[in-house]
Design an enzyme around this catalytic site. Sequence first.
Site, PDB file in Angstrom:
ATOM      1  N   ASP A 199       0.815  -1.032   0.117  1.00 47.68           N
ATOM      2  CA  ASP A 199       0.077   0.103   0.263  1.00 47.68           C
ATOM      3  C   ASP A 199       0.879   1.206   0.024  1.00 47.68           C
ATOM      4  OD1 ASP A 199      -2.554   1.319   0.574  1.00 47.68           O
ATOM      5  OD2 ASP A 199      -1.444   2.019   2.371  1.00 47.68           O
ATOM      6  N   LEU A 280      -6.835   6.666   3.509  1.00 46.72           N
ATOM      7  CA  LEU A 280      -6.963   7.953   2.477  1.00 46.72           C
ATOM      8  C   LEU A 280      -5.748   8.167   1.651  1.00 46.72           C
ATOM      9  CD1 LEU A 280      -8.510  10.611   5.108  1.00 46.72           C
ATOM     10  CD2 LEU A 280      -9.676   9.429   3.341  1.00 46.72           C
ATOM     11  N   ARG A 281      -4.718   7.443   1.783  1.00 48.21           N
ATOM     12  CA  ARG A 281      -3.618   7.420   0.960  1.00 48.21           C
ATOM     13  C   ARG A 281      -3.858   7.320  -0.501  1.00 48.21           C
ATOM     14  NH1 ARG A 281      -0.126   3.938   3.510  1.00 48.21           N
ATOM     15  NH2 ARG A 281       0.683   5.510   4.639  1.00 48.21           N
ATOM     16  N   ALA A 282      -4.878   6.256  -0.764  1.00 38.60           N
ATOM     17  CA  ALA A 282      -5.450   5.935  -2.136  1.00 38.60           C
ATOM     18  C   ALA A 282      -5.947   7.223  -2.756  1.00 38.60           C
ATOM     19  CB  ALA A 282      -6.363   5.111  -2.051  1.00 38.60           C
ATOM     20  N   VAL A 285      -2.912   9.929  -3.436  1.00 38.24           N
ATOM     21  CA  VAL A 285      -2.018   9.464  -4.439  1.00 38.24           C
ATOM     22  C   VAL A 285      -2.935   9.675  -5.797  1.00 38.24           C
ATOM     23  CG1 VAL A 285      -1.055   7.461  -5.649  1.00 38.24           C
ATOM     24  CG2 VAL A 285      -0.710   7.915  -3.058  1.00 38.24           C
TER      25      VAL A 285
END
Length: 684
Positions: A199, A280-282, A285
């Site tokens: 991830d 929330l990284r998705a 990015v």
Amino acid sequence: MPQHYPFTAVVGAEPDQLDDMALALVLTTISPAIGGVLVRGEKGTAKSTLVRALAAVLPPIDVVKGDRFSSDPADPAPLSPDGPFGPDPEAETRPVRLVELPVGATEDRVLGSLDLEQALGSGVTRYEPGLLARAHRGVLYVDEVNLLHDHLVDLLLDAAAMGRSTVERDGVSVEHAARFVLIGTMNPEEGELRPQLLDRFGLAVEVAAPRDPQARAEVVRRRLAFDADPAGFAARFAEQDAALTTRIRRAQELVAEVELDDATLVSIAELCAAFEVDGLRADIVTARTAAAHAAWHGRTTITRDDVRAAARLALPHRRRRNPFDETGLDESQLDDLLGPDEPPAGGPEDGPGDGGPEGGPDDGGPDDGPDGGPDGGPGGAPDRSTDAPATPPTGGESRSDAGDGEGSGPAPESTVGAGEPVRARLLQVDGVGAGVSGRRSRAITDDGRRIGARTPAGRSGSLHLVETVRAAAPHQHARGRADGGRVLLRPADLRVAVREGRESNLVLLCVDASGSMAARRRMEQVKTAVLSLLLDAYQRRDKVGLVTFRGASASLDLPPTSSVDVAARRLEELPAGGRTPLAEGLATAADALRLEAIRDPLRRPLLVVVTDGRATSGPDALARAHRAADHVRATRVASVVVDCETGGFRLGLAAVLADRLGAQHLPLGEVSAESLTRAVKEAA
């Protein structure tokens, strides 16, 4: 002239027809904050070739002359231990560096290290930069990233996300800038990355060799031409590479002007929620990737195509739910969520060809892009995402002439799936090892609790200050130390900490797939137990191997590997039926362990034999099985026998086998950790 393989010779000369891998590499160089690229694919698909060619098409950079940390002369406050540099430092221009990180690198090599002799003996703090410092404002490439220790991968990803690296050791702290494009390549057959590390990579792509014969022939043609005349071959593509460099530079300058409006952010959030990605990284990015994609196409506004391209690269690897699930993204669902196409809003690349990089197979053909890697393997950029042959379906039944017991005539051979895996109880190798860090058995490792001290091998290890002073104390008078003066140290006085932690092991599963398993409907339970052990091995970072025996022979279905996923697939397809060649199974397991001890002598093995203890194949089957067990015991291999015998009437043969092996005897129903917990509670 350059001797590298030209970038456009791999991907084709048309920038609007880049395949997924090339597009991901370009976008993350336009916006390094995306967080790097993970490339997963079979061997020989030009992964390394394309990455090494990337650095040559990146625009050169200005650096402060003489600075070991590649500081930007335009930065008013560069984070460099070699600074400060004054208001107008002398600058020089150089190409972007491609720094390769070896799989066997130590933490000191990656982060840099302090000269302990200088720090303790002279009171001088001298920092030797590591690979992160050298990669600043460049590309850091890790081939076979799945084989890198997890704590090093996490360290790299943290540095890439934070843009700086901090070395803190023995009361001294050094910090420097570390902004780089992180690229990792891997072959999934050699083991997977942990989901939490997967991830952390901003983008991930799958690559495969082209299946079209014409594309493969072009791969060979170009490879041979390059080997015969590298400079001449590079000259053929110099103009296309230069044009690509110019376009990347323009996109780097434009990306800061791209507008991420509220409607786009909401659309991205809806996509991430619909595909059930965690955290929330998705979202972050995907937003950065969409902005970079718009800049790549010369736009300052983000379109549907930009969001679609970003989602295809940023979301698939974040949808994985458990270790044995496949990654992927349903593109028809993606299109439904994004709604109908809209015409792009102005830009030099607008038109029917825009959006090619994120399109499907119709966006480009293989004629512009195939290439082979340094090892001669096929590449083929537009075909890089060609699907591999599908895994044969599981379930159903087949027939075999092999029977179990004394009956004659054909006996049914069945293939059944496993149930949901459970949390397995911890199985360990006794004693203290010295293998690769993991989470199973006790071992002397680089991390863990401090249990002693030793003289350092080279300059690696964490300083043990007390033992260092203790070693130096008897020599102070002879060294002329004045009363009240500082302690006089010599290199021979240095001591580093010895730490005890956990190691990973080789878990070799030797599974009975004979008719006695199928006849009593036990194979589903057996597969569930073995799958649970595989899941446990995955979480504890072990290598695994799989031996099965049935009919008249045994086979090493999976040589020892770090790819637990492959073991799970082999297990799912495993049929049951026929007689029980237990002796052959143990002999095959012993041979596999012997060979692996030569390849990887520090990794201690754990043999797990899953059987009911019966032996029915060949003359004197049970006696031969016991002799084979005695042979295995003589090798001092730690063993566990998982007893699959169930029902009211039991022969107890698995318990006898465990005694001959000197192994732990574990009933099938007690493989799960929950069963152990219940037993402890009942005993209390």
